[in-house]
Design a protein around this motif. Structure first.
Motif, PDB file in Angstrom:
ATOM      1  N   MET A 147      68.758  61.388  47.053  1.00  0.00           N
ATOM      2  CA  MET A 147      69.345  62.582  47.128  1.00  0.00           C
ATOM      3  C   MET A 147      69.049  63.387  45.918  1.00  0.00           C
ATOM      4  SD  MET A 147      72.680  64.148  48.826  1.00  0.00           S
ATOM      5  CE  MET A 147      73.896  63.760  47.455  1.00  0.00           C
ATOM      6  N   ASN A 148      68.685  64.696  45.754  1.00  0.00           N
ATOM      7  CA  ASN A 148      69.081  65.427  44.646  1.00  0.00           C
ATOM      8  C   ASN A 148      69.752  66.987  44.915  1.00  0.00           C
ATOM      9  OD1 ASN A 148      66.055  65.622  44.795  1.00  0.00           O
ATOM     10  ND2 ASN A 148      66.221  67.456  43.589  1.00  0.00           N
ATOM     11  N   ASP A 149      69.401  67.896  44.649  1.00  0.00           N
ATOM     12  CA  ASP A 149      70.148  69.246  44.464  1.00  0.00           C
ATOM     13  C   ASP A 149      70.790  69.550  45.959  1.00  0.00           C
ATOM     14  OD1 ASP A 149      68.454  69.273  42.588  1.00  0.00           O
ATOM     15  OD2 ASP A 149      67.331  71.206  42.908  1.00  0.00           O
ATOM     16  N   ASN A 175      58.683  62.973  48.523  1.00  0.00           N
ATOM     17  CA  ASN A 175      58.446  63.306  49.973  1.00  0.00           C
ATOM     18  C   ASN A 175      59.741  64.368  50.140  1.00  0.00           C
ATOM     19  OD1 ASN A 175      56.678  61.199  51.033  1.00  0.00           O
ATOM     20  ND2 ASN A 175      58.276  60.065  50.760  1.00  0.00           N
ATOM     21  N   MET A 176      59.980  65.522  49.169  1.00  0.00           N
ATOM     22  CA  MET A 176      60.976  66.254  49.408  1.00  0.00           C
ATOM     23  C   MET A 176      61.084  67.013  50.718  1.00  0.00           C
ATOM     24  SD  MET A 176      63.142  66.301  47.224  1.00  0.00           S
ATOM     25  CE  MET A 176      63.122  64.515  46.800  1.00  0.00           C
ATOM     26  N   THR A 177      62.264  66.843  51.182  1.00  0.00           N
ATOM     27  CA  THR A 177      62.606  67.261  52.585  1.00  0.00           C
ATOM     28  C   THR A 177      64.134  67.738  52.637  1.00  0.00           C
ATOM     29  OG1 THR A 177      61.506  65.558  53.674  1.00  0.00           O
ATOM     30  CG2 THR A 177      63.276  66.079  55.008  1.00  0.00           C
ATOM     31  N   ASN A 404      71.756  63.031  36.663  1.00  0.00           N
ATOM     32  CA  ASN A 404      71.258  63.528  35.575  1.00  0.00           C
ATOM     33  C   ASN A 404      69.764  62.980  35.557  1.00  0.00           C
ATOM     34  OD1 ASN A 404      69.983  63.964  32.915  1.00  0.00           O
ATOM     35  ND2 ASN A 404      72.176  64.222  32.216  1.00  0.00           N
ATOM     36  N   TRP A 405      68.661  63.930  35.375  1.00  0.00           N
ATOM     37  CA  TRP A 405      67.354  63.568  35.639  1.00  0.00           C
ATOM     38  C   TRP A 405      67.016  62.693  34.522  1.00  0.00           C
ATOM     39  CZ3 TRP A 405      64.948  63.748  39.720  1.00  0.00           C
ATOM     40  CH2 TRP A 405      65.165  64.996  40.597  1.00  0.00           C
ATOM     41  N   GLN A 406      67.783  62.311  33.413  1.00  0.00           N
ATOM     42  CA  GLN A 406      67.398  61.348  32.461  1.00  0.00           C
ATOM     43  C   GLN A 406      67.261  60.108  33.062  1.00  0.00           C
ATOM     44  OE1 GLN A 406      70.352  61.704  29.465  1.00  0.00           O
ATOM     45  NE2 GLN A 406      68.984  62.768  27.930  1.00  0.00           N
TER      46      GLN A 406
HETATM   47  C1  FRU Z   1      66.145  70.682  40.333  1.00  0.00           C
HETATM   48  C2  FRU Z   1      64.931  70.481  40.977  1.00  0.00           C
HETATM   49  C3  FRU Z   1      64.550  71.915  41.456  1.00  0.00           C
HETATM   50  C4  FRU Z   1      63.381  71.612  42.530  1.00  0.00           C
HETATM   51  C5  FRU Z   1      64.023  70.354  42.983  1.00  0.00           C
HETATM   52  C6  FRU Z   1      62.990  69.478  43.525  1.00  0.00           C
HETATM   53  O1  FRU Z   1      66.958  69.385  40.274  1.00  0.00           O
HETATM   54  O2  FRU Z   1      63.856  70.295  39.891  1.00  0.00           O
HETATM   55  O3  FRU Z   1      64.146  72.880  40.586  1.00  0.00           O
HETATM   56  O4  FRU Z   1      63.460  72.812  43.502  1.00  0.00           O
HETATM   57  O5  FRU Z   1      64.829  69.726  42.059  1.00  0.00           O
HETATM   58  O6  FRU Z   1      63.494  68.253  44.244  1.00  0.00           O
END
Ligand code: FRU
Length: 572
Positions: A147-149, A175-177, A404-406
């Motif tokens: 999971m991210n945002d 596979n962003m969903t 954190n994306w790092q």
């Molecule tokens: C931010 C981000 C967004 C994008 C999404 C892709 O974390 O890069 O800008 O829409 O994640 O998963």
């Protein structure tokens, strides 16, 4: 052409699993995996994942037509975990097969030597029981997968809806969903499925959703309308609507509805602006934000852009939000523009900055000097913060992604990766001539406290520290791992040192001491501890700091030195 026929019955985790399919190797990188009708009748195909393997590009085909595409790190020599490909998605389809292209060089050992072919199996269930030591108890996490945002959050009829950037086929970004969870108390969440899935226009990146109370879009009164980024060769904006309170969505036939030549063009955030009686949308374009208006949510007019030379530009601007807030203790109202940025954060990587100013429905004007940068949270693990649409009583409730994306793809969990922050109510306060965002744990967090407070640290709790001056708070375990938090009343700073907090070897960027200004005195600290996260907030909202920690054993000892008294609540 080599073929492997597999037909057997095995018991897997107590479930019945059967092999009844055929793998044909068409080249050193290409396999056709036919699925028998008998297998298709099972609940799911369990795909074996090895996180350091190459990606396999899988096309699901039925009668020679592609019906789905997904990317999975199929196991090469060992299995880290399984992910389910649910067969009900293909109900009624005939001649089902997976066309699998495995990246990498298999000319020596041959593609058929990979572990995945032996391990792929059909099952009548997928086990989602938690296997993770670090999974938080009272924060939202996906049962499995990455999971991210947070996306498209809205409140309607007593239900908080949280969508999120989700990979159902592995615990790393892919596979962003849009995954979907709901809650009636902002603390306990229930997974509701994956209502917006990748399509021919692209994978589904971040976006927002609104409740269209006046049916401006024509999709129906109170329809939930979502706008998200379709990510393919270009990033474009697409729309989907729901007439069942966000459970299922129909994609708009005219997608995409907004295009651009800017490569990073994404994360639309819409809201109804009563001042101009129109919809506004703000979206990130490279290193600035674009602001649009619309009457019907479908046709958007570019009004202005904001950002050049303002604030931090150490990375790409992402996930915006824009809202009107009251300034505490005054009768003023101001606008706040949220701009998540990656990298460029105060301690490296991703973070949430914001701007305070005025917005006339067309143009945002920042009231601070361009060189002023304001951060909403001074930890390393607070990103992609956005607020719910339609929250009750005019509240502005924000939730962040707690990573954190790092190092988000490497943190030491596997069944799932990443949780969300606790919900926080946003407001504004003034300090020495500047206006700042106040961040207060949502009242639902107080409601979730146990009746009685004690002194014993548990792995999922809230620690409340009343402060009369400098204090040092240490959480530790008998392995010598610790987190040290220090409040310096004179310097008006708060810091958190996680350099000895536990596991850190997964990334050179993890060990850190983060430090925040407190904009005046802190008289009460609220520290939310939940297995692998620590969120320290000034009860008055002037300081917030969110950091992950991975102690090899939970911290079971707490000491408070200096002018602080504490008590601990369990969270129900
Ligand atoms: C931010 C981000 C967004 C994008 C999404 C892709 O974390 O890069 O800008 O829409 O994640 O998963």
């Amino acid at each position: 052409m080599k073929k492997i026929f597999i037909s057997a019955l095995v018991a897997l985790c107590g479930f019945t699993a059967s092999y009844a399919q055929e793998a044909s190797f068409l080249s050193n990188n290409h396999c056709l995996y036919r699925i028998s009708q008998e297998s298709q009748n099972q609940k799911c195909l369990l795909l074996p994942v090895q996180e350091n393997a190459e990606i396999a590009n899988i096309k699901v085909i039925a009668n020679n037509k592609q019906v789905k595409a997904l990317n999975v790190k199929l196991a090469k020599d060992h299995v880290d975990y399984f992910v389910p490909l649910y067969m009900d998605e293909f109900a009624g389809l005939k001649g089902l097969a997976l066309d699998i292209h495995v990246n990498g060089d298999y000319s020596k050992e041959g593609l058929n030597a990979l572990t995945c072919w032996k391990e792929m199996k059909f099952s009548d269930a997928f086990d989602m029981k938690n296997r993770e030591q670090y999974r938080p108890d009272y924060h939202h996490t996906p049962a499995y997968g990455w999971m991210n945002d947070p996306n498209g959050m809205f409140y309607k009829d007593g239900v908080w809806n949280l969508y999120f950037q989700y990979n159902p086929y592995g615990s790393q970004w892919e596979n962003m969903t849009w995954g979907h969870s709901t809650s009636t108390d902002l603390v306990h969440w229930k997974f509701q499925g994956t209502p917006i899935q990748p399509d021919a226009v692209g994978t589904i990146f971040s976006g927002s959703a609104v409740v269209d109370k006046n049916n401006t879009s024509g999709f129906g009164k109170d329809a939930v309308v979502a706008l998200y980024t379709s990510a393919a060769e270009n990033q474009t904006q697409s729309m989907a609507y729901s007439t069942d309170n966000g459970k299922t969505f129909t994609k708009y036939a005219g997608n995409p509805i907004l295009t651009s030549n800017v490569p990073d063009f994404r994360d639309p955030h819409m809201f109804w602006n009563e001042d101009i009686k129109k919809w506004n949308m703000i979206l990130a374009a490279g290193q600035h934000m674009e602001i649009y208006t619309s009457d019907n949510l479908k046709d958007w007019k570019l009004e202005s852009s904001f950002g050049e030379k303002y604030g931090n530009h150490g990375g790409v601007w992402e996930c915006p939000d824009l809202m009107k807030l009251k300034v505490r203790g005054t009768d003023k109202e101001k606008w706040m523009l949220i701009c998540n940025i990656n990298p460029g954060g105060p301690f490296g990587g991703s973070a949430t900055q914001y701007f305070i100013g005025d917005f006339d429905g067309h143009k945002f004007t920042c009231e601070s000097k361009p060189e002023v940068t304001k951060w909403m949270d001074y930890g390393k693990d607070h990103y992609a913060t956005v607020t719910f649409d339609n929250a009750p009583e005019g509240r502005r409730v924000a939730i962040a992604w707690m990573s954190n994306w790092q190092y988000a793809n490497q943190v030491p969990t596997q069944q799932y990766r990443s949780g969300n922050s606790i919900p926080r109510d946003l407001g504004l306060f003034e300090y020495k001539g500047e206006t700042y965002c106040s961040v207060i744990p949502s009242p639902e967090m107080t409601a979730a406290r146990s009746k009685k407070a004690g002194k014993k640290l548990s792995e999922s709790c809230e620690m409340v520290v009343n402060l009369k001056g400098n204090a040092t708070i240490t959480l530790s375990n008998d392995k010598g791992e610790k987190v040290v938090m220090s409040y310096d009343a004179k310097a008006e700073t708060f810091s958190m040192d996680r350099t000895k907090s536990g596991k850190m070897d997964f990334s050179k960027d993890f060990a850190a001491t983060t430090k925040a200004p407190t904009y005046g005195k802190i008289s009460q600290l609220r520290i939310f501890i939940d297995k692998s996260s620590i969120e320290a907030l000034d009860a008055d909202g002037k300081m917030a700091m969110t950091n992950l920690v991975f102690p090899s054993k939970s911290y079971n000892k707490v000491t408070v030195k200096g002018k602080g008294k504490y008590q601990i609540y369990d969270i129900k």
